[in-house]
Each structure stands twice: as structure tokens, then as C-alpha cells.
Design a protein around this motif. Structure first.
Motif, mmCIF file in Angstrom:
data_model
loop_
_atom_site.group_PDB
_atom_site.id
_atom_site.type_symbol
_atom_site.label_atom_id
_atom_site.label_comp_id
_atom_site.label_asym_id
_atom_site.label_seq_id
_atom_site.Cartn_x
_atom_site.Cartn_y
_atom_site.Cartn_z
ATOM 1 N N GLY A 132 0.814 -1.213 0.000
ATOM 2 C CA GLY A 132 0.000 0.000 0.000
ATOM 3 C C GLY A 132 0.846 1.261 0.000
ATOM 4 N N ARG A 136 1.192 4.063 -3.031
ATOM 5 C CA ARG A 136 0.978 5.500 -2.793
ATOM 6 C C ARG A 136 2.105 6.319 -3.432
ATOM 7 N NH1 ARG A 136 0.853 5.341 2.187
ATOM 8 N NH2 ARG A 136 2.870 6.238 2.753
ATOM 9 N N THR A 170 -7.627 -2.841 -1.817
ATOM 10 C CA THR A 170 -8.574 -2.803 -2.930
ATOM 11 C C THR A 170 -9.685 -1.773 -2.764
ATOM 12 O OG1 THR A 170 -9.944 -4.583 -1.988
ATOM 13 C CG2 THR A 170 -8.147 -5.229 -3.454
ATOM 14 N N ASP A 171 -10.260 -1.439 -3.893
ATOM 15 C CA ASP A 171 -11.398 -0.527 -3.955
ATOM 16 C C ASP A 171 -12.646 -1.302 -3.544
ATOM 17 O OD1 ASP A 171 -13.479 1.180 -4.601
ATOM 18 O OD2 ASP A 171 -12.598 1.832 -6.502
ATOM 19 N N LYS A 172 -13.272 -0.907 -2.445
ATOM 20 C CA LYS A 172 -14.440 -1.633 -1.929
ATOM 21 C C LYS A 172 -15.625 -1.618 -2.884
ATOM 22 C CE LYS A 172 -13.104 -0.648 2.864
ATOM 23 N NZ LYS A 172 -13.465 0.044 4.123
ATOM 24 N N LYS A 173 -15.638 -0.654 -3.815
ATOM 25 C CA LYS A 173 -16.756 -0.551 -4.755
ATOM 26 C C LYS A 173 -16.681 -1.611 -5.847
ATOM 27 C CE LYS A 173 -17.103 4.471 -4.076
ATOM 28 N NZ LYS A 173 -16.978 5.804 -4.727
ATOM 29 N N THR A 190 -6.906 -2.246 -7.094
ATOM 30 C CA THR A 190 -6.462 -1.407 -5.987
ATOM 31 C C THR A 190 -7.195 -0.064 -5.998
ATOM 32 O OG1 THR A 190 -4.673 -0.263 -7.164
ATOM 33 C CG2 THR A 190 -4.173 -2.432 -6.208
ATOM 34 N N LYS A 191 -7.033 0.670 -4.907
ATOM 35 C CA LYS A 191 -7.689 1.968 -4.782
ATOM 36 C C LYS A 191 -7.222 2.957 -5.847
ATOM 37 C CE LYS A 191 -8.157 1.190 0.172
ATOM 38 N NZ LYS A 191 -7.611 1.466 1.518
ATOM 39 N N SER A 192 -6.029 2.703 -6.391
ATOM 40 C CA SER A 192 -5.521 3.580 -7.450
ATOM 41 C C SER A 192 -5.770 3.006 -8.841
ATOM 42 C CB SER A 192 -4.016 3.815 -7.247
ATOM 43 O OG SER A 192 -3.311 2.575 -7.175
#
Length: 442
Positions: A132, A136, A170-173, A190-192
Motif C-alpha cells: 500500500g 501511494r 482494494t477498492d471496496k466498490k 487497488t484503490k488507485s
């Protein structure tokens, strides 16, 4: 020594080093603690049955059962990380650790030609904190990486830890894809927006230009222990104590065992630990790097072929006897980096090991700390940053006991043809490697 049974002899007098640490820095047990301190765990009962059925087992088999048994293994069913767990790792201590590792990979990507795509592969990712922090940094330097196609690949045997990693990364959506029968048992984003996949074995990760990362991974792989005796090398085994039915003890094998093939000719120490599984993984990494490029960065407790007994246990941030209540504590042994270097078999160049404080200083940890301190408004945040820095850099804490080791293609270091067959290479002045020399941007 007087034989204790037809199959094994007790091992009572082996030199041991105790490290009074507050992280995962451990303890090799004598096995002579009072029986009342033992706890009959499900794993203990499993091991008792196994030993009664087949005889004393190797330390390697003991570690494998205790840590990764599918039904009762410590890593399979325990949340061992963080303040509420049994130990804490560098990424949880300070965000700066992961940020500088991320910078290292970007530096290597730039130095080796800025490929159009690369895989980030982490072995044993813990809670996903390190990956993570690296991602970033990748996002913050998006202008540098904007034309590069990046994917994340995590090698994790613990289903419980993989769930923690997914929560962190990860992106929860976007729902996770799961297939327990597949080599890729979980997929997500991932969130990105980077694709991330989970595997149980490095061999299942797709081959391609990759950057590999192993932070406190090799120190938990199963080891074989050997003691030099007047009759030659004898492997250390684990047996049931005939005097106390619910207690385990160390014994010496009465004769040669197959694992003695891993002992290097001319070994001068009187007690050694060998990790064949680490050798297999290093060979796999070396072959991949030689064929497709990239690099591997390994960070761990270890030595360069000098230490003897380092087998230790850790539970609730305290030193723990390795033979007591198996399945409830972490088991580990220092990494022998000289063995890892030999196992490259010349296919990849190796750098290190160098002490963590040197590597992080070369990577610019002091500059990064100053930036974060200047931005920190809360005294508690500043205190946390300084505490983390001290833990990572203090020689009496992690600064000298933790080491960095890297594998790279020979051509990355511009090694002359007469050096190509060597197992260790040093960077030339025209191609410095970040961390192993001061960081320079090209």
C-alpha cells in the motif's frame, strides 16, 4: 553423550543468543522449561501423534507443520501482526519504510530503461501495508510512471491474511473475484486502479518483467539444523521427552540424514541452519530476472554465513520457547544471505547484505523524515514519526539487525564478461544501485 533411544540422542548443550527485542526478534529454546509451562494445543496433539507414528521429526518439518498446516497452522488461522498480534514489522512501524522501498523500485525501473510495463510481486505481504505504501508512492509519482502498465501480484498462503490485504489495498466498490480452485485464487482492483491478484506459490505468478519484494519472508521458511559432533555432522530433530509425556525436546539424529547434502563443504561453524526452500525460491527469482529482467529486494533479519543458533519463537511481543504450545507463536530463524548468494548459481547478480540503517540512509530517510515533520501539526504525529525513525535506524533496535539484499540482471550492473560467472557483483561507478550506494536520479 549417552544414547537415549535407538533413533535419537538428547541435545542439551548448544550455544544460544538471546536478543531482548520488542519486535520479531526472538529466541532459540533449549526445550528444558518446566512441563507445567506447556500448553497442550491442537497442534501439539497433532505433532505427538506424528512423532509416535514415524519417529522424531526435523526442525524443518516442525516449522512447516506449526506455521502452515492447513487445519491448525499459525499463519493460516492467526492475526499475528500489529500491536494486538505477536510481532510488528517495519511497514507497520513507519510509513517511510515502504515509501523508500517504492522509490527503490522506481529508481531501478528508470535505471534499467523505463519498460512499458512491470509486475510488482510481493512474497508474504502481511496486512498489505508495505504494498500500500509503495502504491501511494507510485501514485504520487504518476507523472513519471504515466506510460507504464503496472500490475500487483501477491504470494500468500494464509486466507486470513489475504483478506486483510484486500481490505488494505482494494477498492471496496469493485467486488473481488474468488476461485479457490484456481492458481489465482483472488483478484481485485487497488484503490488507485491497478489490478491485483493473489497466488499461493511464486511459480504460479506469470513470468514477465517484474520487481520482487520479500520483507520478513525468508526468516519463517523451514530450516534444517545441524550440530558438529566427534562423529561428524548430525541433524537436530524434535522428539517426545520420554520423562514427560506432554513435552517436546531436541535430540540428535544417530546417523547421517538426507538434508546433510545441503551443508557446504569446508563449513567451519559447529552448528548451522540451512533453508533449502529459500534456495529453491532464490533459484526461481534468479532465473526469472535473468530471462525477463527486473529486480528483487529482500529485507530480513540475517547474517552473511557467520551465525549458528538463531531458531526462535515470538508470541504477544515477547520471546517464546519454540517447543512450547506449538501453533500459538511465530517461529523464525535468521536468514543466511551467503547461502542465498550461492543459490543464485551465477544466474543473477547479488548486492548485499547491507545493514538497514545504511540502506535507508542511502535512500534519503533523513530528508523524508524532515519533510514529514515539517508537515506534522500534531505533537503526537511528530512523536510517532520520530519513534518509527528510531526503531528503524537505531543500531540497538532494527538498524543493524535488519539487512537488505538485492538480485539484479548482470547487465544492469555492466559487469564485464570475465565476471559473469560470479555469484556476487558490485555496481560499477557508472551504474549505481540505489540504497547500496547513495540514491541518484538519472
Amino acid at each position: 553423550m549417552v544414547p537415549a533411544s535407538p533413533v535419537a540422542r538428547p541435545l542439551r548443550h548448544v550455544a544460544r543468543a538471546l536478543f531482548p527485542c520488542v519486535w520479531r526478534g526472538k529466541y532459540f529454546s533449549s526445550g528444558n522449561e518446566p512441563a507445567e509451562s506447556n500448553r497442550v494445543t491442537p497442534m501439539f496433539r497433532h505433532l505427538m501423534y506424528k512423532i509416535k507414528s514415524t519417529g522424531p521429526i526435523t526442525v524443518a518439518e516442525y516449522m512447516k507443520e506449526v506455521l502452515t498446516n492447513p487445519d491448525k497452522g499459525y499463519y493460516v488461522h492467526h492475526d499475528m501482526l500489529g500491536e494486538k498480534g505477536d510481532f510488528i514489522t517495519s511497514p507497520e512501524i513507519s510509513q517511510i519504510f515502504g515509501e523508500l522501498v517504492g522509490i527503490w523500485f522506481i529508481s531501478e525501473w528508470m535505471s534499467s530503461g523505463k519498460s512499458s510495463a512491470f509486475q510488482l510481486v510481493e512474497l508474504g505481504p502481511g496486512r498489505g501495508t508495505l504494498t500500500g505504501d509503495i502504491l501511494r508512492v507510485f501514485s504520487q509519482l504518476g507523472s513519471v510512471l504515466k506510460t507504464c502498465d503496472i500490475s500487483v501480484h501477491l504470494v500468500e498462503v494464509s486466507q486470513k491474511l489475504s483478506e486483510f490485504q484486500a481490505l488494505t489495498l482494494t477498492d471496496k466498490k469493485i467486488p473481488l473475484e474468488r476461485d479457490a480452485e484456481s492458481l489465482v485464487y483472488m483478484k481485485g482492483v487497488t484503490k488507485s486502479g491497478i489490478p491485483v491478484s493473489w497466488y499461493r506459490d511464486l511459480k504460479d505468478v506469470p513470468k514477465g518483467y517484474s520487481f520482487y519484494l520479500a520483507n520478513e519472508f525468508f526468516d519463517v521458511l523451514p530450516i534444517h539444523k545441524f550440530q558438529k559432533t566427534p562423529h561428524g555432522w548430525r541433524e537436530v530433530l524434535i522428539d517426545i521427552d520420554p520423562q514427560v509425556s506432554d513435552k517436546l525436546r531436541f535430540v540428535l539424529a544417530p546417523g547421517a540424514t538426507p538434508a546433510e547434502a545441503f551443508i557446504q563443504c569446508g563449513e567451519t561453524r559447529d552448528h548451522i541452519e540451512v533453508c533449502p526452500e529459500a534456495g529453491v525460491i532464490i533459484q526461481e527469482l534468479s532465473q526469472r530476472i535473468a530471462l525477463t529482467g527486473g529486480a528483487a529486494l529482500i529485507a530480513d533479519y540475517g547474517h552473511d554465513g557467520t551465525k549458528t543458533d538463531t531458531f526462535r519463537g515470538f508470541c504477544s511481543h515477547k520471546l517464546h520457547d519454540v517447543l512450547i504450545a506449538p501453533g500459538t507463536a511465530d517461529l523464525t530463524a535468521d536468514v543466511d544471505f551467503s547461502y542465498l548468494r550461492r543459490m543464485t548459481q551465477g544466474k543473477a547478480a547479488s548486492l548485499g547484505p547491507i545493514q538497514q540503517q545504511t540502506f535507508l540512509k542511502n535512500m534519503g530517510i533523513d530528508v523524508r523524515l524532515k519533510v514529514l515533520l515539517d508537515k506534522a501539526d500534531e505533537p503526537s504525529v511528530r512523536q510517532q514519526l520520530l519513534h518509527g525513525y528510531n526503531m528503524l535506524m537505531n543500531p540497538k533496535k532494527m538498524g543493524e539487525r535488519f539487512n537488505f539484499f538485492a538480485l539484479l540482471p548482470h547487465q544492469r550492473l555492466q559487469v564485464g564478461s570475465h565476471q559473469m560467472g560470479t555469484c556476487q557483483s558490485k555496481p560499477s561507478a557508472s551504474s549505481p544501485v540505489a540504497g547500496f550506494g547513495e540514491l541518484t536520479w538519472q
